[in-house]
Enzyme design. Structure first.
Site, short mmCIF file in Angstrom:
data_model
loop_
_atom_site.label_atom_id
_atom_site.label_comp_id
_atom_site.label_asym_id
_atom_site.label_seq_id
_atom_site.Cartn_x
_atom_site.Cartn_y
_atom_site.Cartn_z
N GLY A 89 0.58 -1.37 0.16
CA GLY A 89 0.10 0.06 -0.07
C GLY A 89 0.89 1.30 -0.05
O GLY A 89 2.05 1.14 0.22
N GLY A 136 -1.61 1.71 12.37
CA GLY A 136 -2.22 2.96 11.78
C GLY A 136 -3.64 2.83 11.11
O GLY A 136 -4.14 3.82 10.43
N GLY A 139 -4.31 7.53 14.82
CA GLY A 139 -4.95 7.95 13.81
C GLY A 139 -4.08 9.12 12.86
O GLY A 139 -4.32 9.28 11.93
N HIS A 145 -7.88 20.99 4.18
CA HIS A 145 -7.30 19.70 3.48
C HIS A 145 -7.25 19.81 1.91
O HIS A 145 -8.39 20.85 1.42
CB HIS A 145 -7.96 18.41 3.93
N LYS A 175 -10.68 15.32 -0.03
CA LYS A 175 -11.31 14.71 1.18
C LYS A 175 -12.65 15.15 1.45
O LYS A 175 -13.38 16.27 1.24
CB LYS A 175 -10.15 15.51 2.36
#
Length: 249
Positions: free
Chosen positions: A14, A77, A102, A135, A139
């Site tokens: 990933g 995570g 997080g 952001h 998002k």
């Protein structure tokens, strides 16, 4: 030279797994011994610690396997745990040391600690708290998870739950601001990686604490720092506030 320790990477293919690999390659005190993904069976005996950015389901399976054999330690995570899954993770942490967060940014987690301490010392009757985050345009959730972590830290500093203090978004004509409330506002634009600001305002002065993310590699570097810390800890469920020394671990 620091003592060499051995790390496994879960979710290795990933985006975060690849970033963790790069962060580990930049250190001379680490050897990556296994890289694996969901469904594969690694040799956990080779590892002092495993860094896991996968899914809640995969993380629970990994945590259970580590707990059954008494190690290795874990840095998790993954997000999106249900209440039942969280209970399972808590049970695993009784037998193995786990850092879960997080957000692994060292700067953000320093900010979280500072916000809690500021809220503890600044009287809610005199100081309002507002949290602003920005952001990228893609998002979809707001406020961000990190903004909520900052809100929780502020509420904890005031000895309350965020659910009791969080104010509704300001829009149109409403009631005056409630004493002690914690407000949130969000910006979604362009390619902003992540900006977070916590504002403490009184009638006489304003204190602003803020953090700006420049490159996403910072999250991987924080996870590696957590791995170096947790590999020698006793069983328990920790977070980055423990890693950074804001709490007695």
């Amino acid at each position: 030279m620091s003592e060499l320790f051995h790390v496994g990477i879960s979710g290795a293919r990933g985006r975060m797994g690849r970033a963790v690999s790069q962060a580990l390659d930049a250190r001379d005190d680490v050897m990556v011994v296994v890289r694996f993904d969901w469904g594969e069976t690694p040799d956990l005996s080779l590892c002092d610690v495993v860094i896991d950015f996968s899914t809640a389901e995969a993380s629970l399976a990994l945590a259970t396997a580590c707990a059954e054999r008494g190690g290795p330690a874990l840095v998790i995570g993954s997000t999106g745990f249900t209440a039942d899954q969280d209970a399972t993770l808590q049970a695993a942490a009784e037998k193995v040391a786990i850092v879960r967060s997080g957000n692994f940014s060292l700067g953000v987690n320093i900010l979280i600690g500072l916000v809690e301490h500021a809220a503890l010392r600044l009287d809610a009757r005199d100081w309002d708290i507002e949290i602003t985050e920005a952001h990228h345009r893609k998002k979809i959730d707001a406020p961000s998870g990190t903004a909520l972590m900052l809100g929780e830290a502020a509420a904890m500093g005031r000895g309350r739950d965020l659910s009791d203090l969080r104010s509704a978004p300001y829009d149109g004509i409403g009631e005056p601001r409630k004493t002690g409330a914690i407000g949130f506002s969000s910006v979604r634009a362009g390619g902003i990686v992540g900006d977070h600001t916590v504002l403490f305002a009184s009638d006489d002065e304003v204190l602003t604490l803020s953090h700006s993310a420049i490159d996403r590699s910072l999250f991987a570097k924080g996870a590696v720092a957590a791995a170096a810390w947790v590999r020698t800890r006793r069983p328990g469920l920790y977070d980055m506030q423990d890693v950074l020394g804001f709490r007695q671990a």
